[in-house]
Design a protein around this motif. Structure first.
Motif, mmCIF file in Angstrom:
data_model
loop_
_atom_site.group_PDB
_atom_site.id
_atom_site.type_symbol
_atom_site.label_atom_id
_atom_site.label_comp_id
_atom_site.label_asym_id
_atom_site.label_seq_id
_atom_site.Cartn_x
_atom_site.Cartn_y
_atom_site.Cartn_z
ATOM 1 N N ASP A 273 -22.829 43.265 46.818
ATOM 2 C CA ASP A 273 -23.091 43.447 45.393
ATOM 3 C C ASP A 273 -22.263 42.435 44.595
ATOM 4 O O ASP A 273 -21.042 42.563 44.482
ATOM 5 N N VAL A 274 -22.929 41.436 44.008
ATOM 6 C CA VAL A 274 -22.201 40.358 43.332
ATOM 7 C C VAL A 274 -21.666 40.786 41.968
ATOM 8 O O VAL A 274 -20.979 39.995 41.304
ATOM 9 N N SER A 275 -21.975 42.010 41.533
ATOM 10 C CA SER A 275 -21.326 42.522 40.328
ATOM 11 C C SER A 275 -19.946 43.089 40.644
ATOM 12 O O SER A 275 -19.173 43.391 39.733
ATOM 13 N N GLN A 276 -19.632 43.214 41.936
ATOM 14 C CA GLN A 276 -18.363 43.747 42.399
ATOM 15 C C GLN A 276 -17.496 42.623 42.973
ATOM 16 O O GLN A 276 -18.022 41.682 43.582
ATOM 17 N N PRO A 277 -16.166 42.691 42.800
ATOM 18 C CA PRO A 277 -15.317 41.719 43.488
ATOM 19 C C PRO A 277 -15.364 41.938 44.988
ATOM 20 O O PRO A 277 -15.749 43.015 45.458
ATOM 21 N N LEU A 278 -14.994 40.937 45.743
ATOM 22 C CA LEU A 278 -14.922 41.085 47.190
ATOM 23 C C LEU A 278 -13.976 42.221 47.556
ATOM 24 O O LEU A 278 -12.972 42.442 46.878
ATOM 25 N N PRO A 279 -14.277 42.956 48.609
ATOM 26 C CA PRO A 279 -13.339 43.994 49.061
ATOM 27 C C PRO A 279 -11.944 43.409 49.288
ATOM 28 O O PRO A 279 -11.809 42.320 49.857
ATOM 29 N N ASP A 280 -10.943 44.122 48.842
ATOM 30 C CA ASP A 280 -9.566 43.620 48.920
ATOM 31 C C ASP A 280 -8.993 43.911 50.309
ATOM 32 O O ASP A 280 -8.223 44.858 50.499
ATOM 33 N N ILE A 281 -9.365 43.082 51.264
ATOM 34 C CA ILE A 281 -8.911 43.215 52.647
ATOM 35 C C ILE A 281 -8.282 41.905 53.093
ATOM 36 O O ILE A 281 -8.568 40.850 52.515
ATOM 37 N N PRO A 282 -7.429 41.936 54.126
ATOM 38 C CA PRO A 282 -6.716 40.730 54.532
ATOM 39 C C PRO A 282 -7.611 39.550 54.864
ATOM 40 O O PRO A 282 -7.332 38.414 54.469
ATOM 41 N N PRO A 286 -7.871 34.996 51.583
ATOM 42 C CA PRO A 286 -7.786 33.542 51.391
ATOM 43 C C PRO A 286 -8.974 32.943 50.648
ATOM 44 O O PRO A 286 -8.899 31.796 50.198
ATOM 45 N N PHE A 287 -10.077 33.711 50.506
ATOM 46 C CA PHE A 287 -11.301 33.154 49.935
ATOM 47 C C PHE A 287 -11.671 33.797 48.601
ATOM 48 O O PHE A 287 -12.750 33.516 48.066
ATOM 49 N N ARG A 288 -10.813 34.648 48.061
ATOM 50 C CA ARG A 288 -11.158 35.351 46.823
ATOM 51 C C ARG A 288 -11.422 34.381 45.675
ATOM 52 O O ARG A 288 -12.314 34.605 44.852
ATOM 53 N N HIS A 289 -10.673 33.292 45.626
ATOM 54 C CA HIS A 289 -10.843 32.342 44.524
ATOM 55 C C HIS A 289 -12.140 31.537 44.633
ATOM 56 O O HIS A 289 -12.544 30.864 43.680
ATOM 57 N N LEU A 290 -12.813 31.603 45.783
ATOM 58 C CA LEU A 290 -14.056 30.863 45.982
ATOM 59 C C LEU A 290 -15.284 31.653 45.537
ATOM 60 O O LEU A 290 -16.381 31.090 45.461
ATOM 61 N N ASP A 291 -15.118 32.933 45.267
ATOM 62 C CA ASP A 291 -16.227 33.773 44.830
ATOM 63 C C ASP A 291 -16.145 33.954 43.318
ATOM 64 O O ASP A 291 -15.104 34.386 42.801
ATOM 65 N N ARG A 295 -13.076 35.785 41.454
ATOM 66 C CA ARG A 295 -12.138 34.922 40.736
ATOM 67 C C ARG A 295 -11.938 35.409 39.305
ATOM 68 O O ARG A 295 -10.804 35.496 38.806
ATOM 69 N N ALA A 296 -13.030 35.749 38.616
ATOM 70 C CA ALA A 296 -12.919 36.261 37.246
ATOM 71 C C ALA A 296 -12.173 37.590 37.210
ATOM 72 O O ALA A 296 -11.364 37.845 36.309
ATOM 73 N N PHE A 297 -12.441 38.433 38.195
ATOM 74 C CA PHE A 297 -11.776 39.739 38.300
ATOM 75 C C PHE A 297 -10.275 39.560 38.461
ATOM 76 O O PHE A 297 -9.473 40.225 37.788
ATOM 77 N N ASP A 298 -9.857 38.652 39.348
ATOM 78 C CA ASP A 298 -8.433 38.436 39.603
ATOM 79 C C ASP A 298 -7.749 37.753 38.431
ATOM 80 O O ASP A 298 -6.609 38.093 38.067
ATOM 81 N N GLU A 299 -8.433 36.764 37.825
ATOM 82 C CA GLU A 299 -7.827 36.041 36.702
ATOM 83 C C GLU A 299 -7.622 36.945 35.495
ATOM 84 O O GLU A 299 -6.731 36.705 34.670
#
Length: 396
Positions: A273-282, A286-291, A295-299
């Protein structure tokens, strides 16, 4: 279904839970009616995410991913890993011969089966074999001609298990160097986040055309085994031409809890679901900033964790601490109210509600029914989802 704009950075076909289109009715059920296929215990609901990830070794609190990441770095780990911000691969294509595969299989079976060390720092099979031989040695100590003859089988067993332990340690240390060059996770058999498609050898299909089931099987002793199956709803379009079986994918978990299977489906759904951030798993950190969505969620500061939270954690804790954290997380998964949530897909698929919808208030009770007094309840209808969705938002 609401008319929500597609998030930028994804294809037009990307999946969001509020953009599920109207679909065809599912094919008629077989003779078992509401229960579906012979071993289907439950069809899991769509939407209304809980936001709790499974405790499976691949995803939370195990050191294997960090060892690979340290060796390869972020760039190498991205393609080596079966899971990144683009796809969740379900097939591996190794560039090695069948002869090598044969010998490697038996090498792994013997070295891991007789090793004193098991994954997670637990005791391996070597202790069991040595213990059995030690008991036999005590029983037959006085029947042997000499003490040396009586102790020889035990000494040989300890030696074999010791060698197996060494080989297992070497395998875990150096196998990654070999796999890095020839282990290729396929982009052609995968759950693809940016396109919303599930790719397979039978064709490419929209993610919303699949359903998740808890499948139960029993061994000769009556012990139950539960597995998460994600199966295409319209097998007339996706059956394997070689064997006639419907297209489905298995998502194993290494714990006996059925709640873990619910958590796996919840995590897979949020991953797609691209309306959701990536699951916060190990493995995905390393790739959260590429999605784009993540990226918007974390920033925006919504993650509530440092950018390198998982990497910093694994760098400073030992295996014992990881096991403790994993056990705590497993209890959290079991305590989460998974049961009796509305099913979003009932709004989009005619006749969808006719399939089996009753489930225990405590989903782990599936493992006990019908031998114990378990209270089953029906899922609420899709029209009663607004207040429930608000409740779920407060859980995240």
């Amino acid at each position: 279904m609401t008319d929500t704009a597609q998030p930028e950075g994804y294809e037009e076909t990307a999946f969001t839970a509020d953009r599920i289109p109207r679909q065809a009715p599912p094919p008629p059920k077989g003779k078992l009616g509401k229960l579906g296929d012979a071993f289907d215990m439950a069809r899991l609901p769509w939407g209304h995410y809980v936001g709790v990830n499974p405790s499976e070794f691949e995803y939370e609190y195990a050191g294997g991913w960090y060892r690979d990441y340290e060796y390869m770095g972020e760039e190498g780990f991205h393609d080596y890993n079966h899971l990144n911000e683009v796809r969740w691969s379900k097939f591996i294509d190794e560039d090695i011969s069948l002869i090598y595969r044969f010998f490697r299989f038996w090498f792994v079976v013997l070295s891991h089966g007789f090793s004193f060390i098991a994954p997670g720092g637990e005791k391996g099979g070597g202790w069991l074999f040595c213990g059995l031989v030690a008991v036999a040695t005590i029983l037959f100590l006085f029947a042997a001609d000499t003490i040396l003859a009586a102790l020889t089988p035990l000494a040989i067993t300890v030696g074999v298990c010791g060698v197996a332990t060494i080989f297992k340690s070497l395998y875990e240390t150096y196998s990654i160097r070999f796999y890095k060059s020839n282990q290729n996770w396929s982009d052609d058999v995968a759950f693809c986040r940016r396109s919303g498609l599930v790719k397979s050898f039978q064709g490419n299909f929209h993610f919303y055309e699949f359903d998740a089931f808890i499948e139960m099987a029993a061994d000769m002793k009556g012990n139950q085994r539960h597995t998460l199956k994600v199966r295409h709803r319209y097998p007339q379009f996706s059956k394997d031409k070689r064997n006639g079986l419907p297209l489905e994918f298995t998502f194993p978990t290494d714990t006996g809890s059925i709640a873990e299977r619910y958590a796996m489906w919840d995590m897979l759904s949020r991953f797609m679901d691209v309306s959701q951030p990536l699951p916060d798993i190990p493995r995905l950190e390393p790739f959260r900033h590429l999605d784009p969505t993540t990226r918007a969620f974390d920033e925006a500061g919504n993650r509530g964790r440092p950018a390198t939270y998982w990497r910093d954690l694994y760098a400073r804790v030992d295996e014992q601490e990881l096991n403790r954290l994993r056990a705590e997380h497993h209890e959290k998964v079991n305590a989460t109210p998974w049961g009796s949530r509305p099913d979003l897909m009932a709004q989009s698929v005619p006749g969808y509600e006719d399939s089996y919808t009753a489930e225990p208030e405590d989903v782990n009770a599936y493992a006990h029914a019908p031998t114990k007094n378990v209270r089953f309840v029906e899922r609420p209808g899709p029209e009663a989802t607004s207040s429930d969705a608000d409740h779920q938002d407060t859980q995240r």
